[in-house]
Design a protein around this motif. Sequence first.
Motif, PDB file in Angstrom:
ATOM      1  N   GLU A  55       2.732   1.981  -3.306  1.00 35.24           N
ATOM      2  CA  GLU A  55       1.854   2.618  -4.285  1.00 35.24           C
ATOM      3  C   GLU A  55       1.672   4.094  -3.966  1.00 35.24           C
ATOM      4  N   LEU A  56       1.477   4.389  -2.693  1.00 32.10           N
ATOM      5  CA  LEU A  56       1.287   5.774  -2.268  1.00 32.10           C
ATOM      6  C   LEU A  56       2.529   6.614  -2.574  1.00 32.10           C
TER       7      LEU A  56
ATOM      8  N   TYR B 251       0.836  -1.206   0.000  1.00 33.93           N
ATOM      9  CA  TYR B 251       0.000   0.000   0.000  1.00 33.93           C
ATOM     10  C   TYR B 251       0.874   1.261   0.000  1.00 33.93           C
TER      11      TYR B 251
ATOM     12  N   THR C  98      -3.188   3.314   6.359  1.00 32.24           N
ATOM     13  CA  THR C  98      -2.496   2.049   6.106  1.00 32.24           C
ATOM     14  C   THR C  98      -3.162   0.923   6.889  1.00 32.24           C
TER      15      THR C  98
ATOM     16  N   LEU D 159      -1.497   8.825   7.965  1.00 33.38           N
ATOM     17  CA  LEU D 159      -1.050   7.770   7.056  1.00 33.38           C
ATOM     18  C   LEU D 159      -1.086   6.400   7.729  1.00 33.38           C
TER      19      LEU D 159
END
Length: 163
Positions: free
Chosen positions: A29-30, A26, A76, A72
Amino acid sequence: MTDNLTESVEPSVSDLENEGDVAADYLEELLDIADIDGDLNLDVRQGRAYVSVEAEGDALSLLSAPDTVQALQELTRLAVQNKTGSFSRLILDIGGSRDTRRRQLETLVTAAAAKLDDGASQASLPAMSSYERKLVHDIAADHGLVSESYGEGADRHTVLRRH
């Protein structure tokens, strides 16, 4: 009669490693979307997946602010929960933000201890996350202080006293 209590089962190291892998996917990608280069490190500590993002220079400076790291981390955790179906308590560290925050909390506890030494019966700290309160409890114990958390939700804070 049905029992509505569900037994809390601690995740295995394998489960926590899987959480870390999902979180890393994840976050990669961020970081790609934000065009930020970063290295991800995964670990299991104290029954939690621990994911740290490191980079050269100040590439992570915007992401390492405490409120940003907290946001974040929550995103996540939700991504991990969505993928695994299990609640996640993973800890996210960006650019050493956790060590920086621990030093700030140590300074807060030291200042509170000084107030107690000057005769105050107790010292209240600002509201903070459960992870930060846990750190405060640990730091307070190291200073020989008694610590208790009060309040609900975003207003939950820690109060320190002498024995």
